[in-house]
Design an enzyme around this catalytic site. Structure first.
Site, PDB file in Angstrom:
ATOM      1  N   HIS A   1     -13.407  -3.411  12.963  1.00  0.00           N
ATOM      2  CA  HIS A   1     -12.512  -3.884  11.903  1.00  0.00           C
ATOM      3  C   HIS A   1     -11.631  -5.009  12.426  1.00  0.00           C
ATOM      4  O   HIS A   1     -11.199  -5.005  13.586  1.00  0.00           O
ATOM      5  CB  HIS A   1     -11.638  -2.741  11.377  1.00  0.00           C
ATOM      6  CG  HIS A   1     -10.727  -2.120  12.392  1.00  0.00           C
ATOM      7  ND1 HIS A   1      -9.430  -2.517  12.587  1.00  0.00           N
ATOM      8  CD2 HIS A   1     -10.931  -1.110  13.278  1.00  0.00           C
ATOM      9  CE1 HIS A   1      -8.868  -1.785  13.537  1.00  0.00           C
ATOM     10  NE2 HIS A   1      -9.764  -0.919  13.979  1.00  0.00           N
TER      11      HIS A   1
ATOM     12  N   ASP B   1      -8.895  -5.894  10.498  1.00  0.00           N
ATOM     13  CA  ASP B   1      -7.539  -5.664  10.005  1.00  0.00           C
ATOM     14  C   ASP B   1      -6.695  -5.003  11.082  1.00  0.00           C
ATOM     15  O   ASP B   1      -7.215  -4.297  11.959  1.00  0.00           O
ATOM     16  CB  ASP B   1      -7.548  -4.842   8.718  1.00  0.00           C
ATOM     17  CG  ASP B   1      -8.055  -3.420   8.912  1.00  0.00           C
ATOM     18  OD1 ASP B   1      -9.127  -3.259   9.535  1.00  0.00           O
ATOM     19  OD2 ASP B   1      -7.390  -2.471   8.437  1.00  0.00           O
TER      20      ASP B   1
ATOM     21  N   ASP C   1      -6.759  -3.075  19.451  1.00  0.00           N
ATOM     22  CA  ASP C   1      -7.262  -2.313  18.295  1.00  0.00           C
ATOM     23  C   ASP C   1      -7.425  -3.223  17.084  1.00  0.00           C
ATOM     24  O   ASP C   1      -6.490  -3.401  16.317  1.00  0.00           O
ATOM     25  CB  ASP C   1      -6.277  -1.196  17.993  1.00  0.00           C
ATOM     26  CG  ASP C   1      -6.779  -0.238  16.944  1.00  0.00           C
ATOM     27  OD1 ASP C   1      -7.971  -0.288  16.609  1.00  0.00           O
ATOM     28  OD2 ASP C   1      -5.965   0.562  16.445  1.00  0.00           O
TER      29      ASP C   1
ATOM     30  N   GLU D   1      -9.842  -0.530   7.871  1.00  0.00           N
ATOM     31  CA  GLU D   1      -9.831   0.652   8.742  1.00  0.00           C
ATOM     32  C   GLU D   1      -8.416   1.167   8.966  1.00  0.00           C
ATOM     33  O   GLU D   1      -8.191   2.373   9.055  1.00  0.00           O
ATOM     34  CB  GLU D   1     -10.482   0.319  10.083  1.00  0.00           C
ATOM     35  CG  GLU D   1     -10.909   1.525  10.899  1.00  0.00           C
ATOM     36  CD  GLU D   1      -9.797   2.100  11.792  1.00  0.00           C
ATOM     37  OE1 GLU D   1      -9.966   3.212  12.293  1.00  0.00           O
ATOM     38  OE2 GLU D   1      -8.760   1.413  11.962  1.00  0.00           O
ATOM     39  N   GLU D   2      -7.452   0.266   9.048  1.00  0.00           N
ATOM     40  CA  GLU D   2      -6.069   0.669   9.288  1.00  0.00           C
ATOM     41  C   GLU D   2      -5.348   1.061   8.000  1.00  0.00           C
ATOM     42  O   GLU D   2      -4.190   1.457   8.040  1.00  0.00           O
ATOM     43  CB  GLU D   2      -5.296  -0.460   9.975  1.00  0.00           C
ATOM     44  CG  GLU D   2      -5.861  -0.897  11.318  1.00  0.00           C
ATOM     45  CD  GLU D   2      -5.669   0.138  12.420  1.00  0.00           C
ATOM     46  OE1 GLU D   2      -5.206   1.263  12.118  1.00  0.00           O
ATOM     47  OE2 GLU D   2      -5.996  -0.167  13.575  1.00  0.00           O
TER      48      GLU D   2
ATOM     49  N   GLU E   1     -14.063   0.664  19.064  1.00  0.00           N
ATOM     50  CA  GLU E   1     -12.676   1.128  19.139  1.00  0.00           C
ATOM     51  C   GLU E   1     -12.239   1.326  20.592  1.00  0.00           C
ATOM     52  O   GLU E   1     -13.063   1.640  21.458  1.00  0.00           O
ATOM     53  CB  GLU E   1     -12.528   2.455  18.387  1.00  0.00           C
ATOM     54  CG  GLU E   1     -12.611   2.355  16.881  1.00  0.00           C
ATOM     55  CD  GLU E   1     -11.329   1.830  16.246  1.00  0.00           C
ATOM     56  OE1 GLU E   1     -10.385   1.472  16.982  1.00  0.00           O
ATOM     57  OE2 GLU E   1     -11.289   1.762  15.005  1.00  0.00           O
TER      58      GLU E   1
ATOM     59  N   HIS F   1      -1.136  -0.493  18.516  1.00  0.00           N
ATOM     60  CA  HIS F   1      -0.127  -0.241  17.488  1.00  0.00           C
ATOM     61  C   HIS F   1       1.304  -0.424  18.013  1.00  0.00           C
ATOM     62  O   HIS F   1       2.254  -0.220  17.252  1.00  0.00           O
ATOM     63  CB  HIS F   1      -0.268   1.156  16.876  1.00  0.00           C
ATOM     64  CG  HIS F   1      -1.497   1.325  16.050  1.00  0.00           C
ATOM     65  ND1 HIS F   1      -1.611   2.303  15.075  1.00  0.00           N
ATOM     66  CD2 HIS F   1      -2.686   0.676  16.044  1.00  0.00           C
ATOM     67  CE1 HIS F   1      -2.796   2.225  14.516  1.00  0.00           C
ATOM     68  NE2 HIS F   1      -3.469   1.246  15.097  1.00  0.00           N
TER      69      HIS F   1
END
Length: 397
Positions: free
Chosen positions: A73, A75, A106, A140-141, A169, A366
């Site tokens: 992903h 995003d 990520d 995905e997030e 991931e 994150h």
């Protein structure tokens, strides 16, 4: 010019502010990397009422089998307090041997490395004897409704079939080569509400306090343990994540109290059998736990969150051995085969083909100052390149 440099690839992706649900230019940047390699590109917009529209990308090189998918992903989560970042979160600054930026770990880093690995494989060996595809979502997030699920359905309806998938991931806790994810625990969430009778705190005989009941019911959910774990999975674990009364007055007994919970469960359970166990526990606790002596049993109801994630375990030796061997060949480490952690889009992909996960070290994902060691980008690219050769070698054997 082929995109063989993972550092340049990642810089281009980080500079795209693709905070869910915004595409932010990230898919366009990725298209620019894949087009020179000969990939056929499809931009797929997915929609569902009540959710934001999401742009996704499906790219394929080759028309024959065997067919290897790379999934990920572009995003990213919000940056938080931008002033707290050492470097602007979308600047891709390199300092102290690390590249800073939201999505560095990520998981734009994994995508950048796999693109570089494919490009290097083509430069050295030509196109693989089979097909490689990229299944890249922008959701995905977020709610994960208009991303991988819809893109897989779209591709399958077009006749796409895959023999194996690698999700990029971040799977490594400390060092590249620590861990490959070969499965994931299931996830089930719900909310219970206990109904009482509102009244004055000084006259409890005229009321029925639901807080007493919610405490009894949540205790029954958490104790005793659901199991002691299995050969491939940790023990199932339920956590009560919030208890809400919504009462601003200190002298009023509330009318109701609710609690949300989430359980991560192993392969001793299905979502259905786990629901039955939870309902049985609540029923026993409600019967035995009247809010006050002499009162009726606790009155409650339960609402399940939609779309539980189902437990799965990949047993495809060719896929696992190809990736484990590649990791060991490049790093000297034999990776642990693990099912720990939360959920990922692998939970959707497993319904279409065998899937494993391997990517960067996840320590800063994150976080403010999310960053990746530049050296790790080169190492991961070498691992992916070795994996591609090994997997197609296994598939052709």
């Amino acid at each position: 010019m082929f995109p063989t440099d993972p550092i340049s690839n990642l810089s281009a992706l980080i500079r795209c502010p693709s905070v869910t649900p915004a595409e932010g230019g990230a898919l366009s940047a990725l298209e620019g990397m894949l087009a020179p390699l000969g990939f056929t590109l499809d931009r797929v917009m997915a929609r569902e009422a009540g959710t934001p529209d999401i742009e996704n990308l499906y790219a394929r090189l080759g028309t024959e089998g065997p067919h290897l998918m790379f999934a990920g992903h572009t995003d990213v989560v919000p940056v938080g307090d931008e002033a707290a970042w050492t470097h602007s979160p979308f600047s891709a600054v390199i300092a102290g041997g690390e590249m800073y930026g939201r999505g560095a770990v990520d998981m734009k880093g994994g995508i950048a490395c796999f693109v570089a690995a494919v490009a290097r494989h083509i430069e050295k060996h030509g196109r693989p004897k089979g097909s490689i595809s990229f299944l890249i979502t922008g959701d995905e997030e977020g709610p994960a409704i208009n991303g991988t699920i819809k893109l897989l359905e779209w591709a399958a309806q077009k006749g796409e079939r895959w023999d194996a998938c690698l999700v990029g991931e971040p799977t490594n806790p400390d060092n590249l080569g620590d861990m490959i994810k070969i499965g994931r625990r299931g996830s089930l969430s719900g909310r219970i509400t206990v109904h009482g009778v509102q009244g004055h705190a000084a006259y409890p005989h005229l009321a029925d306090n639901p807080v007493r009941g919610i405490l009894q019911l949540t205790q029954a959910l958490m104790d005793p343990p659901f199991d002691a774990g299995t050969e491939n999975f940790q023990p199932s674990n339920l956590e009560v994540t919030t208890i809400d009364v919504g009462n601003a007055a200190v002298n009023v007994i509330p009318a109701k109290a609710s609690a949300a919970f989430n359980i991560r469960f192993n392969d001793r359970w299905t979502a259905e059998s786990l629901k039955a166990e939870i309902v049985a526990r609540l029923g026993r606790a409600a019967k035995d736990g009247a809010l006050r002596p002499g009162r009726d049993p606790v009155r409650y109801d339960i609402v399940w969150n939609e779309r539980p994630s189902h437990v799965f375990l990949t047993r495809n030796n060719a896929l696992i051995d190809s990736l484990s061997g590649a990791v060991e060949a490049v790093t000297g480490r034999r990776p642990k085969l693990s099912t720990t952690g939360g959920t990922s889009d692998a939970r959707f992909i497993k319904d279409y083909c065998p899937v494993v996960e391997f990517g960067l070290v996840g320590q800063t994902m994150h976080m403010v100052d999310e960053r990746v060691a530049v050296a790790d980008l080169e190492t991961l690219t070498e691992i992916y390149e070795t994996f591609i050769a090994r997997w197609f070698g296994h598939a052709a054997a």
